[in-house]
Scaffold this active site. Structure first.
Site, mmCIF file in Angstrom:
data_model
loop_
_atom_site.group_PDB
_atom_site.id
_atom_site.type_symbol
_atom_site.label_atom_id
_atom_site.label_comp_id
_atom_site.label_asym_id
_atom_site.label_seq_id
_atom_site.Cartn_x
_atom_site.Cartn_y
_atom_site.Cartn_z
ATOM 1 N N ASP A 524 0.845 -1.187 0.000
ATOM 2 C CA ASP A 524 0.000 0.000 0.000
ATOM 3 C C ASP A 524 0.887 1.247 0.000
ATOM 4 O O ASP A 524 1.872 1.327 0.735
ATOM 5 C CB ASP A 524 -0.881 -0.011 1.251
ATOM 6 C CG ASP A 524 -1.807 1.179 1.302
ATOM 7 O OD1 ASP A 524 -2.663 1.292 0.426
ATOM 8 O OD2 ASP A 524 -1.657 1.991 2.237
ATOM 9 N N GLU A 561 1.605 0.223 -4.933
ATOM 10 C CA GLU A 561 1.169 1.534 -5.407
ATOM 11 C C GLU A 561 2.373 2.474 -5.441
ATOM 12 O O GLU A 561 2.828 2.935 -4.394
ATOM 13 C CB GLU A 561 0.095 2.100 -4.477
ATOM 14 C CG GLU A 561 -1.190 1.295 -4.472
ATOM 15 C CD GLU A 561 -2.209 1.857 -3.497
ATOM 16 O OE1 GLU A 561 -3.372 2.035 -3.885
ATOM 17 O OE2 GLU A 561 -1.845 2.130 -2.335
#
Length: 937
Positions: A524, A561
């Protein structure tokens, strides 16, 4: 097939005893837990002063209540200055501060009891004071490399005879006086630089069990004045049975305990100066290297993960039973939330719904669905109108107390989330997590864990969810130039540029690989982690061997990400793990370019902005997109972005753009002149059009397409989007439910919307459309667009639509894995074999024609890798009408519709035709057709 399941399980989140269990991701397990959508922490002090006696009010939403203290007028300026930490102790011999001393002087003060104050005679309450020498010139290059955000700060030399290892345990302040000795300004210090230099440590941490039966505990806490370990026999005990002092060597506190400690619980009692309160605090904290927890996560469970009692049958041989993974290019990712998977599955026993063990039930609807891909009481809400506001109101009332959580508010890493276990106490969560991984591997799915290392849920000395900031205050969390915690990730950004944070992340990843045998990680907000951390983690994992570690580290895939924003943007805190910086590492990052070009706009733009498949130019939805010429340019540009994405978003791949020019992927630009392409190899690109964030694929299509089109057309568009991802080079990524038209009733951010809006139905009776207007928080501004769509019964798919879409999706996977040509392993292979037709200014809008060539007679420079097909043509017709296209370069080939599509239940795709004489193709509206040429002989 190398289908990979990403599970979003909140593995880092300390869990409660709640029976309701949060969600999970298949193929991509989410280790993250965060309140991404709520900027809940303000790590900045707010000051208020009255005229004579000054009350300084220091508040942070992460604290239970503001801290207040009364100060007299002479002292107020000095105490106010200590609210900040604007100086950096960067090396043993240098403190950096953005201050011009001139003819004045600078002193370093320290107080072991945090007693620094100011009176008419100057600074008082200190244990030591030392004058610092202002150095000429700038900071050393090694310092600037580590702290690029303070490049213009001035260096001050620290005397070499100071016992700095002891000084860092004190309240510290640096103060500037003018030539007459009057106070000018002062500030606290940020210590990570000097802590890294003096106390970086690579020895044992956490609990270590010895063959003789004893256990040793090690805690890195160089600024602590005292550390003890509190032992509890039972997790609910309020008083410890033992409090044992630890001994310190070079910042590491340790103790050797008896074998009887195994199975007990413990917390550390840490006496440490905490800059957020200006006090020496007694903090109680879990072990940062915890491998087990109590049900309420208030205590660390002393567990030996290597104990045979914790290993399911066959666990030690699981590495030999893993699904085959020939190459990372063979991976397809399916993102599934643990709770979503089974919480509504009536074929799962109630006690297993929403938990780890649901994945072990071979005959459940959910497991059968996964097998196809690989080979809160809500009764009161039933029957409500599709645009009812009651559902969202009821969900909002309980959203912070129910069992649903995406796992983005991490408290600790390294422990499976207890609320997915049948019993969150003791070893149950460990055993059941292992059984889940084992069961998924057995049905042909690799398991990827979704991890959140970029932030922590809480800070400060007393918050129950604060752990790392209690043990070494001011070190683990990244701070700005005023000393306040950065919150660009939502809350409490972590600082992997600091050595022991970097080490903790790497050690934690190894824990999940070795002790839980997961097959990969999805990071993340990976761009907020340093590139060096990612590269070292990848190397350490890759070095694991089945013979010595029980796992083959070379098959572990890393991706995440790679967004480039906040204080880390453009290498603001060192080289970060952003899309462009990861080029050449083999670490994948999400390709948002293909997503935005395919669907239109971006998640942050107007929800009606159309894109390549949603009707831009060809079927307007009434939104103002500009003139027809403007829309044609937008559509043509979108096709360029998609095509380079389908070529794995390779920066050096050459194609013909919409202007007819031969350009590299890196020369195709976004609106802000950023290059579209960034990858140097195909496995560095994760192509996707939907994920757990933002609206589901079906929902965004339902928003962006004209209201008057039929649900049948929307279903075809849904499949068209999936096909563009499934047949692209690089690694395809699908959000769980894309294949069954999953809806969240148009909720754009369902992280806290409960089971009702996140429902997955593997009985295929409903796609969850129209279960009420979505929660107010992130959706209210779009309610005027949402309501009329939910009210219209023609938007809701029937079971037949869902099943048909699923079968078509399965066809896509079969096609992808029918030929290695769809899974090329090198950039050279893609450049040599992949071509795009229908390009340049005379191309037909809304259509992409891609060919992939294998080696055969007459083409010596390309090797043969496919024993079945020598040539493949994939045509993506996003037009609302039939496509007729002539490709002179594709004449006289023996192309025929792919056998999977010949046998497909989709009667429309069977109408696709190729004419060898003319090189002409005819493809129905909103259809993807794949033509193949069988190899001679």
């Amino acid at each position: 097939m190398a289908l990979t399941l990403t599970l979003a399980t909140s593995v880092h989140l300390l869990s409660s005893t709640s029976v309701a269990r949060p969600p999970i991701f298949a193929t991509d397990f989410r280790l993250r837990s965060r309140s991404r959508r709520t900027a809940s922490s303000i790590s900045k002090f707010q000051l208020g002063f009255t005229s004579t006696t000054h009350r300084c009010l220091c508040s942070s939403s992460s604290a239970a209540s503001p801290m207040q203290f009364e100060v007299s007028t002479p002292n107020s300026q000095f105490l106010e200055s200590l609210l900040y930490s604007r100086a950096y102790w960067v090396t043993e011999g240098v403190i950096a501060w953005n201050v011009d001393v001139g003819e004045g002087s600078v002193y370093l003060y320290g107080s072991r009891v945090a007693g620094l104050s100011f009176n008419e005679d100057g600074i008082d309450g200190y244990d030591f004071r030392v004058e610092l020498e202002a150095e000429s010139g700038s900071l050393h290059t090694t310092v600037i490399e580590k702290f690029p955000h303070i490049v213009d700060y001035n260096p001050f030399k620290v005397p070499s005879d100071l016992d700095i290892r002891d000084l860092v345990k004190s309240q510290l302040a640096i103060v500037c006086f003018d030539a007459e000795g009057r106070f000018v300004q002062g500030t606290g210090l940020q210590l990570p630089g000097v802590l890294d230099e003096l106390f970086s440590y690579d020895g044992p941490l956490g609990a270590n069990f010895t063959p003789g039966g004893g256990v040793s505990l090690h805690l890195w806490a160089p600024t602590a004045q005292e550390v003890s370990v509190c032992i509890y026999k039972n997790p609910l005990d309020k008083s410890p049975t033992e409090i044992c002092p630890c001994e310190e060597v070079s910042g590491v506190w340790s103790i050797n305990g008896p074998s009887s400690w195994e199975g007990c619980y413990y917390v550390y009692k840490v006496l440490v100066y905490h800059p957020s309160t200006f006090k020496v605090e007694t903090c109680y904290a879990n072990d940062p290297y915890a491998r087990g927890l109590s049900a309420d996560a208030s205590k660390t469970y002393l567990v030996n993960l290597d104990s045979d009692d914790l290993k399911p049958e066959g666990w030690e041989k699981l590495a030999d039973k893993k699904p085959c993974l020939r190459s990372f290019s063979d991976i397809s990712i399916y993102e599934l939330h643990v709770r979503d998977f089974s919480v509504y599955d009536e074929t799962v026993e109630p006690e297993h719904r929403g938990g780890y063990l649901a994945f072990t039930l071979k005959d459940s609807a959910g497991v059968k669905h996964l097998q196809k891909l690989a080979d809160a009481d809500t009764s009161v809400l039933e029957g409500l109108p599709p645009d009812s506001a009651e559902a969202q109101a009821r969900i909002t009332e309980i959203q912070n107390d129910d069992g649903f959580n995406w796992g983005y508010n991490p408290v600790l890493w390294g422990v499976p989330k207890g609320s997915y276990a049948s019993d969150p106490s003791g070893p149950c969560r460990i055993i059941e997590f292992r059984k889940m991984v084992q069961a998924l591997n057995r049905i042909g799915l690799n398991v990827v864990l979704d991890v959140v290392y970029n932030h922590l849920h809480a800070n400060g000395p007393h918050n129950k969810d604060s752990v790392l900031d209690k043990i070494v205050p001011g070190y683990y969390l990244r701070r700005n130039n005023d000393g306040f915690i950065e919150n660009s990730t939502c809350v409490n950004n972590t600082a992997s540029e600091h050595y022991m944070v970097d080490r903790l992340i790497r050690d934690d990843l190894l824990n999940w690989v070795v002790n839980y045998k997961v097959d990969g990680f999805r990071f993340d907000l990976m761009g907020h982690i340093m590139k060096d951390t990612m590269v070292k983690a990848k190397s350490a994992i890759c070095n694991l061997r089945k013979e010595t570690d029980g796992v083959d580290g070379s098959r572990i895939y890393l991706y995440g990400e790679g967004w480039n924003f906040g204080e880390v943007a453009n290498n603001g805190r060192g080289v970060n793990a952003s899309q462009f910086n990861l080029t050449g590492t083999g670490i994948g990052s999400f390709n948002d370019r293909i997503r935005d070009a395919t669907l239109g706009g971006s998640p942050f733009g107007h929800p009606l902005q159309q894109g390549f498949i949603t009707g831009l130019l060809l079927q307007p939805n009434g939104h103002e997109h500009g003139s027809e010429a403007t829309q044609l340019l937008m559509l043509s540009t979108a096709k360029d972005h998609i095509q380079i994405g389908m070529a794995a978003n390779l920066k050096d791949y050459v194609l013909t753009n919409h202007e007819g020019k031969e350009v590299k992927g890196s020369e195709i630009l976004l609106h802000d002149a950023t290059p579209v392409a960034y990858a140097s190899q195909p496995t560095e690109t994760i192509n996707y059009v939907s994920a757990h964030d933002n609206e589901t694929l079906f929902d965004i299509i339902s928003l962006k397409t004209p209201m008057e089109i039929s649900v049948d057309e929307r279903c075809r568009i849904n499949h068209l989007a999936s096909s563009m991802i499934a047949l692209s080079q690089g690694i395809p990524f699908f959000h769980a439910g894309d294949e069954i038209l999953r809806s969240k009733s148009l909720d754009r951010d369902s992280y806290n919307s409960g089971d009702w809006f996140n429902r997955l139905d593997f009985s295929y009776n409903s796609n969850n459309w129209g279960v009420g207007i979505p929660p107010k928080g992130k959706n209210e501004h779009s309610w005027p667009l949402i309501k009329p769509r939910l009210q219209d019964p023609s938007f809701k798919p029937q079971s037949s639509h869902i099943v048909s879409t699923l079968n078509s999706f399965l066809d896509l996977l079969r096609i992808r894995y029918s030929s290695p040509l769809f899974r090329l392993e090198t950039a050279k292979d893609i450049q040599d074999r992949v071509r795009f037709h229908n390009t340049g200014p005379s191309s037909v809008p809304g259509a992409i024609v891609m060919s992939i060539e294998d080696g055969h007679k007459g083409i010596a420079c390309v090797s043969q890798i496919d024993p079945v097909y020598s040539f493949v043509v994939a045509i993506f017709n996003a037009r609302p009408s039939e496509l007729s296209f002539l490709a002179p370069g594709l004449k006289d080939r023996n192309l025929e519709l792919h056998p999977v599509q010949v046998k497909s239940g989709d009667e429309i795709v069977k109408k696709s035709v190729y004419d060898a004489f003319s090189g002409g193709f005819t493809v129905p509206a909103r259809t993807t057709a794949v033509f193949v040429e069988l190899r001679d002989g």
